[in-house]
Design an enzyme around this catalytic site. Structure first.
Site, mmCIF file in Angstrom:
data_model
loop_
_atom_site.group_PDB
_atom_site.id
_atom_site.type_symbol
_atom_site.label_atom_id
_atom_site.label_comp_id
_atom_site.label_asym_id
_atom_site.label_seq_id
_atom_site.Cartn_x
_atom_site.Cartn_y
_atom_site.Cartn_z
ATOM 1 N N ASP A 33 0.766 -0.908 -0.014
ATOM 2 C CA ASP A 33 -0.225 -0.207 -0.359
ATOM 3 C C ASP A 33 1.476 1.486 -0.113
ATOM 4 O O ASP A 33 1.787 1.245 0.346
ATOM 5 C CB ASP A 33 -1.098 0.116 1.928
ATOM 6 C CG ASP A 33 -1.670 1.177 1.334
ATOM 7 O OD1 ASP A 33 -2.249 1.677 1.129
ATOM 8 O OD2 ASP A 33 -1.452 1.747 2.138
ATOM 9 N N ASP A 66 -0.065 5.257 0.853
ATOM 10 C CA ASP A 66 -0.296 5.646 1.908
ATOM 11 C C ASP A 66 -0.936 5.051 3.691
ATOM 12 O O ASP A 66 -0.598 4.074 3.530
ATOM 13 C CB ASP A 66 -1.541 6.376 1.972
ATOM 14 C CG ASP A 66 -1.708 7.628 0.336
ATOM 15 O OD1 ASP A 66 -1.088 8.390 0.599
ATOM 16 O OD2 ASP A 66 -2.338 7.102 -0.594
ATOM 17 N N ARG A 105 -14.253 12.379 -0.547
ATOM 18 C CA ARG A 105 -12.860 13.393 -0.515
ATOM 19 C C ARG A 105 -12.887 14.146 -1.408
ATOM 20 O O ARG A 105 -12.499 14.470 -1.436
ATOM 21 C CB ARG A 105 -11.839 11.758 -0.076
ATOM 22 C CG ARG A 105 -12.135 11.769 1.697
ATOM 23 C CD ARG A 105 -11.404 10.901 2.234
ATOM 24 N NE ARG A 105 -11.178 9.257 1.553
ATOM 25 C CZ ARG A 105 -10.793 8.904 1.677
ATOM 26 N NH1 ARG A 105 -9.527 9.058 2.369
ATOM 27 N NH2 ARG A 105 -10.939 7.571 1.026
ATOM 28 N N SER A 146 -2.449 1.234 -4.551
ATOM 29 C CA SER A 146 -2.624 2.450 -3.879
ATOM 30 C C SER A 146 -4.384 2.669 -4.000
ATOM 31 O O SER A 146 -4.914 3.004 -5.830
ATOM 32 C CB SER A 146 -1.780 3.826 -3.583
ATOM 33 O OG SER A 146 -2.234 4.847 -3.093
ATOM 34 N N GLY A 147 -5.606 2.480 -2.825
ATOM 35 C CA GLY A 147 -6.539 3.611 -2.836
ATOM 36 C C GLY A 147 -6.192 4.838 -3.728
ATOM 37 O O GLY A 147 -7.207 6.174 -3.304
ATOM 38 N N LYS A 184 -7.593 -3.897 -5.408
ATOM 39 C CA LYS A 184 -6.275 -4.470 -4.643
ATOM 40 C C LYS A 184 -6.270 -5.798 -4.616
ATOM 41 O O LYS A 184 -4.521 -6.111 -5.503
ATOM 42 C CB LYS A 184 -6.035 -3.536 -3.867
ATOM 43 C CG LYS A 184 -5.752 -2.045 -3.181
ATOM 44 C CD LYS A 184 -5.644 -1.633 -1.728
ATOM 45 C CE LYS A 184 -5.336 0.334 -1.891
ATOM 46 N NZ LYS A 184 -4.351 0.261 -0.818
ATOM 47 N N ASP A 211 -1.495 -0.944 6.020
ATOM 48 C CA ASP A 211 -2.380 -0.648 7.060
ATOM 49 C C ASP A 211 -3.975 0.020 7.525
ATOM 50 O O ASP A 211 -4.213 -0.009 8.696
ATOM 51 C CB ASP A 211 -0.972 0.986 7.508
ATOM 52 C CG ASP A 211 -2.289 2.143 6.504
ATOM 53 O OD1 ASP A 211 -2.400 2.966 7.465
ATOM 54 O OD2 ASP A 211 -2.055 1.983 5.372
ATOM 55 N N ASN A 223 -8.888 -1.208 3.740
ATOM 56 C CA ASN A 223 -8.845 -1.961 2.251
ATOM 57 C C ASN A 223 -7.543 -2.765 1.864
ATOM 58 O O ASN A 223 -7.325 -2.846 0.577
ATOM 59 C CB ASN A 223 -9.103 -0.363 1.809
ATOM 60 C CG ASN A 223 -8.415 0.658 1.494
ATOM 61 O OD1 ASN A 223 -6.775 0.451 2.467
ATOM 62 N ND2 ASN A 223 -7.832 0.720 0.725
#
Length: 282
Positions: free
Chosen positions: A81, A83, A126, A170-171, A215, A238, A241
């Site tokens: 991941d 972030d 967001r 990554s999201g 993912k 972390d 998701n």
């Protein structure tokens, strides 16, 4: 299958590690490096695991129980991941800060990472708040705020030297993953595309959203391309998701993770850097 116990912490010396190790009554201990100790030859039980993890946590030490013969050579891919895993920030929160909207966006991010909100819905909400932000704000976030997590570069250099491929999934956004791909020599990246028009963000994402399911599909797709089983992949994350892609891996690593993620991961690095993976697989 016998287990090994790896104890490590950036501030822990061998005496502190040995104190925790004694709880397992190992027949053999091996110094991995100045801040890491391997223990072998003990009777593994869930009760022992809980006892050691509780004591280690109180001492600011990471404790990992894995199969004794597990090494880096068992794996062909490291998937990460971005972030709050490979990098120290949540990019969308820092972009929002350029709009004076960080508290609102951070609250949604936190709820999504804890698994309280559907990720796709949370991302849509967001990103909508970013409408009208100049695209050059993304460059400012990259230059001024984005930092590689502790031990990230050392971990990547070691796995790349060992011949493993690397995937950043990554999201977050391609603006950042593509730059990191070049900077760190990554093999694969996959992330969301922020829509822009006239030099400003529209508040929309182009195409499908990279959520938990996407993912997982990405890890499976890259493994298929490499001709390997997903059990030959290490997956690091972390947030909630990340759980689906971690679930198909051969070794899941929770890094500075939310409790729901730590509870389900094979390895939890709470105080050690990302290079703590190397001691676990030494």
């Amino acid at each position: 299958m016998s287990k090994k116990l790896v104890l490590q912490g950036p501030a822990a010396d061998q005496a502190a590690l040995a104190q925790i190790a004694a709880l397992a009554r190992p027949t053999r201990t091996t110094e991995v490096h100045a801040h890491a100790l391997r223990c072998d030859g003990f009777d593994f039980t869930p009760e022992l695991k809980a006892q050691v993890e509780t004591a280690a946590h109180a001492a600011g030490i990471d404790a990992t129980f894995v199969d004794a013969d597990l090494t880096l050579a068992n794996f062909k891919l490291v998937a990460m991941d971005m972030d709050s895993t490979l990098i120290t920030i949540e990019c969308i929160d820092e972009i929002a800060d350029m709009q004076g909207l960080k508290p609102q966006v951070s609250a949604i991010t936190e709820a999504a990472m804890r698994g309280e909100l559907d990720f796709s819905e949370s991302l849509t909400r967001r990103v909508a708040l970013l409408e009208g932000l100049p695209v050059d704000a993304l460059e400012r976030v990259y230059e001024e705020r984005l930092r590689i997590s502790l031990g990230g570069e050392a971990m990547l250099q070691a796995v790349q030297a060992a011949g493993l491929k690397t995937l950043l999934v990554s999201g977050g956004f391609t603006f950042f993953t593509e730059r990191l791909k070049t900077r760190l020599g990554l093999d694969y990246t996959h992330a969301n595309v922020l829509e822009a028009a006239g030099g400003v963000l529209t508040g929309k994402v182009v195409g499908g959203i990279v959520d938990a399911e996407e993912k997982k599909r990405t890890v499976e797709r890259v493994c298929a391309e490499l001709g390997i089983d997903t059990k030959q992949a290490i997956v690091m994350g972390d947030g909630a998701n990340d759980l689906k892609m971690m679930g198909v891996s051969g070794l899941s690593v929770a890094f500075r993770a939310k409790p729901v993620v730590r509870a389900q991961a094979d390895v939890a690095l709470n105080v050690t850097g990302l290079d703590g993976l190397l001691a676990v697989l030494a």
